[in-house]
Enzyme design. Structure first.
Site, PDB file in Angstrom:
ATOM      1  N   LYS A  64      -8.658 -14.323  99.858  1.00 34.68           N
ATOM      2  CA  LYS A  64      -8.000 -15.070  99.002  1.00 34.68           C
ATOM      3  C   LYS A  64      -8.685 -16.269  98.226  1.00 34.68           C
ATOM      4  CE  LYS A  64      -3.509 -13.592 100.471  1.00 34.68           C
ATOM      5  NZ  LYS A  64      -2.157 -13.783 100.723  1.00 34.68           N
ATOM      6  N   LYS A  68      -5.322  -2.245 102.004  1.00 31.97           N
ATOM      7  CA  LYS A  68      -3.883  -2.792 102.482  1.00 31.97           C
ATOM      8  C   LYS A  68      -2.758  -2.639 101.121  1.00 31.97           C
ATOM      9  CE  LYS A  68      -2.514  -6.943 103.673  1.00 31.97           C
ATOM     10  NZ  LYS A  68      -1.626  -7.767 103.957  1.00 31.97           N
ATOM     11  N   LYS A 128       1.850  -7.456  98.585  1.00 37.81           N
ATOM     12  CA  LYS A 128       2.452  -7.978  97.581  1.00 37.81           C
ATOM     13  C   LYS A 128       1.677  -8.292  96.250  1.00 37.81           C
ATOM     14  CE  LYS A 128       5.769 -10.031 100.805  1.00 37.81           C
ATOM     15  NZ  LYS A 128       5.288 -11.217 101.386  1.00 37.81           N
TER      16      LYS A 128
HETATM   17  N1  AQP Z   1       0.203  -3.201 104.522  1.00 35.84           N
HETATM   18  C1  AQP Z   1       0.797  -3.716 105.525  1.00 35.84           C
HETATM   19  N2  AQP Z   1       0.836  -2.863 106.605  1.00 35.84           N
HETATM   20  C2  AQP Z   1       1.590  -3.311 107.673  1.00 35.84           C
HETATM   21  N3  AQP Z   1       1.859  -4.538 107.741  1.00 35.84           N
HETATM   22  C3  AQP Z   1       1.691  -5.500 106.746  1.00 35.84           C
HETATM   23  N4  AQP Z   1       2.171  -6.731 106.662  1.00 35.84           N
HETATM   24  C4  AQP Z   1       1.919  -7.171 105.148  1.00 35.84           C
HETATM   25  N5  AQP Z   1       1.384  -6.146 104.820  1.00 35.84           N
HETATM   26  C5  AQP Z   1       1.364  -5.127 105.613  1.00 35.84           C
HETATM   27  C6  AQP Z   1       2.887  -7.514 107.527  1.00 35.84           C
HETATM   28  O1  AQP Z   1       4.035  -8.038 106.986  1.00 35.84           O
HETATM   29  C7  AQP Z   1       4.459  -9.342 107.526  1.00 35.84           C
HETATM   30  C8  AQP Z   1       4.766 -10.256 106.406  1.00 35.84           C
HETATM   31  O2  AQP Z   1       3.753 -10.563 105.573  1.00 35.84           O
HETATM   32  P1  AQP Z   1       3.609 -11.580 104.553  1.00 35.84           P
HETATM   33  O3  AQP Z   1       4.488 -11.542 103.579  1.00 35.84           O
HETATM   34  O4  AQP Z   1       3.961 -13.051 105.511  1.00 35.84           O
HETATM   35  O5  AQP Z   1       2.051 -11.836 104.404  1.00 35.84           O
HETATM   36  P2  AQP Z   1       1.284 -11.205 103.493  1.00 35.84           P
HETATM   37  O6  AQP Z   1       0.028 -10.404 104.613  1.00 35.84           O
HETATM   38  O7  AQP Z   1       0.620 -12.164 102.693  1.00 35.84           O
HETATM   39  O8  AQP Z   1       2.010  -9.913 102.775  1.00 35.84           O
HETATM   40  P3  AQP Z   1       1.346  -8.984 101.549  1.00 35.84           P
HETATM   41  O9  AQP Z   1       2.351  -8.280 101.195  1.00 35.84           O
HETATM   42  O10 AQP Z   1       0.164  -8.250 102.321  1.00 35.84           O
HETATM   43  O11 AQP Z   1       0.983  -9.907 100.432  1.00 35.84           O
HETATM   44  P4  AQP Z   1      -0.253 -10.585 100.151  1.00 35.84           P
HETATM   45  O12 AQP Z   1      -0.662  -9.936  98.796  1.00 35.84           O
HETATM   46  O13 AQP Z   1      -0.470 -12.041 100.121  1.00 35.84           O
HETATM   47  O14 AQP Z   1      -1.533  -9.954 101.162  1.00 35.84           O
HETATM   48  C9  AQP Z   1       3.046  -9.703 108.457  1.00 35.84           C
HETATM   49  O15 AQP Z   1       3.633  -9.538 109.819  1.00 35.84           O
HETATM   50  C10 AQP Z   1       1.971  -8.894 108.069  1.00 35.84           C
HETATM   51  O16 AQP Z   1       1.305  -8.716 108.995  1.00 35.84           O
END
Ligand code: AQP
Length: 329
Positions: free
Chosen positions: A115, A196, A199
């Site tokens: 990040k 992965k 969001k």
């Molecule tokens: N691709 C994924 N597969 C399985 N689990 C996932 N999680 C996130 N992406 C995947 C799990 O979702 C929970 C909440 O995530 P979060 O919003 O707190 O964190 P994050 O990792 O920032 O979410 P994103 O969607 O992946 O956004 P960014 O773009 O910020 O990286 C967590 O338990 C996470 O493990």
């Protein structure tokens, strides 16, 4: 006998995708309904401030995530559902943990490296200290279990290290939590299956509240290899393997059964069935979420009541911690 404590949270940074659901939220609901745990689920709004945001957008994202929680089946009668920023003790404990964590440990975290890469020295300090706040979120409730996706395992390991470090130096205070992973801890992007689903890369996401039309269009466009066979091979057939994982997690059957079912069939047929499955699986969710979003006061009330309950527990623990380190009397 008291039930073991379980905690997890999601950041209000945008609409939830099927990776968040299959890697985390679906499991939250099943664990809650198992009756085996005392459950805490929170909206990680403080963590989400490390991303760019506007205040109006942030408030909306918080309410939307509260609606996602309730519409997928989290129930304030069974779990404590709360807003992280309303429980001040999380931030107090995070500061104490920052003083026990080396810069090297934080800089080694993959999420920080990924990040902060673009922004280099301008990356905000919250991205670096994110794992110490996450450790506080968990340890302050004496949680024994944390259901998360695979991407959070490194942070959870640091949480365990911090618990041990603190206990060794100041006497037994914290429980060392264990992760609970789902069958699909890492759902990949549908536009780039080597990455992965995240969001921050919306083009690769299948969102839980996508309309049936959007679901059909996205799944039919999902990147797959040029072969013909529908089988699990994450190396050579990353796209199809990812779609198989999504399919199998939604129906609760293993992938071999799907490989058999689609033997001799083509990608288009498989994708059509998967789109149908996703559309039906989230039909009630879409309806319930819409109804909940029309009643923002109910969502606020759920978060307030959950935050009050969480505060009572967290206040006790932070007082114990302060006494242990000699700053409370
Ligand atoms: N691709 C994924 N597969 C399985 N689990 C996932 N999680 C996130 N992406 C995947 C799990 O979702 C929970 C909440 O995530 P979060 O919003 O707190 O964190 P994050 O990792 O920032 O979410 P994103 O969607 O992946 O956004 P960014 O773009 O910020 O990286 C967590 O338990 C996470 O493990």
């Amino acid at each position: 006998m008291a039930k073991p404590i379980l905690i997890s949270g999601i950041q209000p940074t945008g609409r939830l995708h099927i990776g968040n659901y299959l890697g985390a939220l679906k499991n939250f609901v099943e664990l809650q309904n198992s009756g085996k745990y005392e459950c805490y689920f929170f909206i990680a709004d403080l963590h989400s401030l490390t991303e760019n945001f506007s205040p109006q957008e942030k408030s909306k994202q918080i309410l939307e995530l509260a609606a996602d929680y309730l519409a997928t089946g989290l129930d304030p009668k069974k779990s404590v559902i709360f807003l992280q920023s309303q429980v001040a003790a999380h931030s107090e404990l995070a500061w104490i943990f920052e003083t026990l964590t080396s810069l090297g440990e934080l800089k080694r975290m993959t999420q920080f490296k990924e990040k902060s890469e673009k922004e280099k020295e301008r990356a905000n300090a919250g991205l670096l200290t994110y794992p110490t706040l996450m450790a506080a979120d968990i340890l302050i409730y004496d949680a024994a279990f944390v259901p998360v996706g695979e991407d959070q395992l490194q942070h959870l390991e640091l949480t365990r290290t911090l618990a041990r470090k603190f206990n060794k130096r100041f006497g037994k205070t914290f429980v060392e939590p264990k992760p609970i992973l789902t069958e699909s801890p890492r759902i990949m992007s549908i536009s780039d299956p080597k990455k992965k689903m995240a969001k921050s890369e919306p083009s690769g996401c299948l969102f839980l509240d996508d309309s049936p039309r959007e679901i059909k269009a996205k799944i039919s466009r999902a990147v797959t290899d040029s072969g013909l066979e529908i089988k699990l091979d994450p190396e050579k057939k990353a796209g199809i393997s990812n779609l198989l994982r999504i399919y199998s997690s939604l129906i609760g059957h293993g992938i071999p059964m799907l490989e058999k079912k689609y033997h001799g069939k083509n990608y288009a047929e498989f994708k059509r069935d998967l789109a149908e499955l996703v559309i039906n699986h989230f039909a009630d969710f879409r309806k319930d979420k819409k109804a909940l979003m029309a009643r923002p006061q109910t969502l606020v009330a759920v978060l307030k009541s959950g935050s009050n309950a969480a505060t009572k527990i967290a206040e006790k623990k932070i007082h114990e911690v302060k006494k242990k380190i000699g700053i409370a009397f």
